[in-house]
Every structure is written in C-alpha cells, then in structure tokens.
Design an enzyme around this catalytic site. Sequence first.
Site, PDB file in Angstrom:
ATOM      1  N   ASP A   1      -4.701 -46.244  -5.284  1.00  0.00           N
ATOM      2  CA  ASP A   1      -3.949 -47.119  -4.353  1.00  0.00           C
ATOM      3  C   ASP A   1      -2.987 -46.081  -3.600  1.00  0.00           C
ATOM      4  O   ASP A   1      -2.631 -44.847  -4.255  1.00  0.00           O
ATOM      5  CB  ASP A   1      -3.117 -48.002  -5.289  1.00  0.00           C
TER       6      ASP A   1
ATOM      7  N   ASP B   1       0.745 -46.640  -2.045  1.00  0.00           N
ATOM      8  CA  ASP B   1       2.000 -46.856  -2.330  1.00  0.00           C
ATOM      9  C   ASP B   1       2.487 -47.057  -3.811  1.00  0.00           C
ATOM     10  O   ASP B   1       1.886 -48.100  -4.292  1.00  0.00           O
ATOM     11  CB  ASP B   1       2.698 -48.095  -1.517  1.00  0.00           C
TER      12      ASP B   1
END
Length: 221
Positions: free
Chosen positions: A9, A11
């Site tokens: 992922d 952020d």
Amino acid sequence: MPNKVLFLDRDGPINIVGSKGFIHRPDYFHFTDGIFDVCHEALSKDYKIIVITNQTGIGKGDYTEKDMEDVHEYMKKVFKEQDIKITDIFYTKYPTSPNRKPSPGMFRLAKEKYELTELDMFMSLAIGDRKKDAEAALRAGVGSVIYYQTSRVVNEKGKIIKRAPHDSAKELSDLTVEFETLAIVGSLIKAGRVEHMPRIVVNHAPRMFVINNYKQLEGRL
C-alpha cells in the site's frame, strides 16, 4: 520457484499519510522509516515489488491525476536512487471503482498481468495500514499480510505531527470474524500502549503480523 511479490500500500507503508488522508505534492512526501530496508530485503529474496493504492481523492476532486503522477515520479526516483526497482503501480481513482480496496481487484489485475499462480500469491506478502488493505490482500489469496501501525501524519503545511492510532484491535477483531482461518501474531497499538494478542493457531491459515516498526520485520520475509 514461486514468483513472489511484495505488495505495498502507498500511504502509510511507503510514505507518512496526510492528515486528510492523502498526499498530493512531492514536497509533502516523507518516506516511512525503514521502508528502504524492507524493500532491499525483499529484492534480495527475489520478490517483485508492486504498489497497490486507492487514490480516490482524484475522483473526489481533492487533487488531479497529474498531481498523483508527479508524486509517483518522485517516489520512483528516490527508490531508484536507493537501488530499489518498483515493478508496477496499480491505483483506483473513484470511490465507486469495483477494484477499490477492500475489493481484491487490483491484486487480481497484478496476478493476471504478471501471470502469478495461486501458489505465487500464497507465497507473496502484502503490507497495509488499514483493515481494507488486509482484507483485499487476503481475499486475493496473499499468504502473509503485514498490518503496519502508524501514529504520524503530514499536516496541511507538510510537517510531520503525531496523531492517535487507529483502533486496530477492533479492525483485526472484525477480520477474524470474516476470515475464520486467520492467524494473528504480534502486538497491537491502542491508546499509546502495547497490547499483546494471543496467537490463534489454525491449519493452513494465512499469516498476519501486526507491527509498528519495520525493524520487527527483519528476517520474516
């Protein structure tokens, strides 16, 4: 040999998340402590690195696709300077996208594009900082999921500040209900203190580790 992938992922695991949930400028992009070490270890063990990220702020009008591309170009530039190859980036732009996490859609697109088998997916690893990241990876058949906890955000001025962590205990409790064959090891961060969870032992279960520091991953890939 399986074609292993480290699914990241963006952020949270790669960069410190924005206080409003997004980062839309390269000068606001602060790499998470330890992410380069994790990527180096993954590459040394023949993992590909693929980024899987919801960027629905584009569809909401918070920033443009060009803004996101500028951020990604900066991210890839710094990774390259660190001798880290990012194989691909998959992202969604709209809250209504059928591939938006917690849907496993982007993982499945990567599986198809890189001709990954079910065994490849099970031998792969995903790192995310929200329940939706873990759920999407598990639904796609990823065998190991790292739940990365963070208590830092980037504010509206681009500065790193502290915040209260998510209620990860509740999020993981929800996941154990949804995935009866879920093994959890590690520690949870809640209200500024460490809470140790008992290990749930289940045959043939995917593995899930909860960490708040990438040093806890040394030797686990």
